[in-house]
Design an enzyme around this catalytic site. Structure first.
Site, short mmCIF file in Angstrom:
data_model
loop_
_atom_site.label_atom_id
_atom_site.label_comp_id
_atom_site.label_asym_id
_atom_site.label_seq_id
_atom_site.Cartn_x
_atom_site.Cartn_y
_atom_site.Cartn_z
N CYS A 33 0.84 -1.21 0.00
CA CYS A 33 0.00 0.00 0.00
C CYS A 33 0.87 1.25 0.00
CB CYS A 33 -0.92 -0.02 1.21
SG CYS A 33 -1.80 1.52 1.51
N CYS A 36 -0.08 3.94 2.58
CA CYS A 36 0.36 3.54 3.92
C CYS A 36 1.79 4.02 4.17
CB CYS A 36 0.29 2.03 4.09
SG CYS A 36 -1.36 1.33 3.94
#
Length: 413
Positions: A33, A36
């Site tokens: 991700c 993230c």
């Protein structure tokens, strides 16, 4: 992994989170991700700044196949605030304004009560002058230009109040929580253009001294719900429930007492319908479920997805009349071809060499797919770019309309 973070697992979750003696900011993330990873520096700064006052715990969703359903996650990153084992709020995506709300909830103490009747700037014109001066200074030195990577400390309401790193405020703005949150969030949404900086200054200038702004959040809620209804087709399965929600909030705004059972019944109907629909209907119902309650009990963060859904509905049909049937089919089929290829690539690797190869393959496929599409339909390339430009412009104009509404409503008080 930095020593400021705690990595939790299913086996240690109860001890790390639910039984923690400190408030917990739980970060759901995944190695593949990219957002993230973008959020990691923000969390690092917070962990250092509030060491001993809260703990940041990270949960890798790839460790458990049922983590999304178990924690009701719509995606990653998602942050959830816990105190004494109870969830206080959550934020999906990378948002400094949402993160600030979670921090305020975690650090304010369990007995904190915000008086909705608090007067703006403490009824003190000199305080307003100091707050406006801090905003102007921040604009002049580039702290509010939308380009820096920041957290809650770089948002307009924090800067204007003169809030210190330890949480102390020099000059409280006296804004109700929802209005304070919207001030920050709308700035953040517009910060990729000069409109964001202008809004940060104009809003604070527009707020009168010594007034109660608690009714404005309710008015804005009705405005945005009606905007959503206008953008939702009459035949959409979410439409009747959205209309009922507007009716209850309108009655409440006219000082009619709505029995709790009516709110509970509407929320139950929304959740029941969510189990049978998908697509845009599901998005709308998911967005409105947190506001199916009295306006005074709606959490400020619930306004954020309402804005996002309004923007997405505004751009979904942008420039549809520009497409011929051939262009639309080639465009759609090219997009459809992406999904199986992306799935075949597997998870995004962390290792530098593997990641570079992953990105190379992905970009090569995308370039080849669109080159093939352009060769089939020569007008597609220009039309696609025109449509993308229009989508960006429409989305920005929609976000600006929200800022303009809030500015105009504040100026009317």
């Amino acid at each position: 992994m930095t020593t400021h973070f705690i990595d939790t697992t299913d086996a240690t979750f109860e001890n790390d989170v639910l039984r923690s003696t400190l408030p917990v900011l739980l970060d759901f993330w995944a190695p593949w991700c990219a957002p993230c990873k973008a959020m990691a520096p923000m969390l690092e700064r917070i962990a250092t700044q509030y060491e001993g006052k809260l703990r940041i715990v990270k949960y890798n969703i790839d460790q458990s196949s049922d983590s999304r359903a178990r924690f009701n996650l719509r995606g990653v990153p998602t942050l959830i605030a816990y105190r004494a084992g109870k969830e206080l709020g959550r934020q999906a995506g990378v948002s400094a304004s949402g993160l600030k709300l979670l921090l305020d909830a975690l650090l304010s103490g369990p007995e904190t009560h915000v008086d909705p009747g608090t007067r703006t700037f403490g009824n003190d014109p000199a305080r307003k002058a100091r707050c406006v001066a801090r905003i102007r200074e921040a604009i002049a030195d580039g702290r509010l230009d939308g380009k820096q990577e920041g957290d809650g400390d770089s948002l307009p309401s924090t800067i204007a109040s003169g809030q210190m790193p330890d949480g102390d405020r020099l000059d409280a703005l006296g804004l109700p929580p929802a209005i304070d949150a919207l001030y920050n969030h709308l700035y953040e949404m517009l910060s990729d253009s000069p409109d964001g900086t202008q809004f940060a200054a104009d809003f604070l200038n527009a707020v009168p001294v010594g007034v109660d702004l608690s009714a404005i959040a309710r008015d804005y809620l009705l405005w945005i719900l009606n905007d959503l209804l206008d953008r939702t087709p009459l035949e959409d399965e979410a439409t009747p429930l959205l209309a009922k929600l507007i009716q209850l909030h309108r009655l409440e705004s006219n000082s009619d007492a709505i029995p709790p059972a009516q709110w509970e019944a509407l929320l139950a109907r929304i959740k029941e319908k969510l189990n049978t629909v998908d697509g845009h209907s599901a998005v709308i119902l998911t967005t409105i479920s947190p506001v199916a309650r009295p306006a005074s009990s709606i959490p400020p963060a619930a306004f954020f997805p309402l804005i996002q859904t309004a923007v997405s509905l505004a751009v979904i049909h942008v420039a549809s009349t520009w497409w011929t049937e051939e262009e639309a089919e080639v465009f759609d089929s090219t997009n459809r071809s992406m999904a199986p290829f992306m799935k075949s690539l597997g998870p995004r690797p962390e290792e530098t060499e593997a990641l570079a190869e992953y990105e190379r393959k992905k970009q090569q496929f995308i370039d080849d797919a669109w080159a093939k599409a352009y060769s089939i339909c020569p007008t597609l390339e220009k039309q696609r770019q025109l449509r993308l430009d229009a989508i960006v412009k429409t989305g920005h104009n929609t976000r600006t309309s929200h800022a303009q509404y809030l500015l105009g409503r504040v100026a009317e008080v």
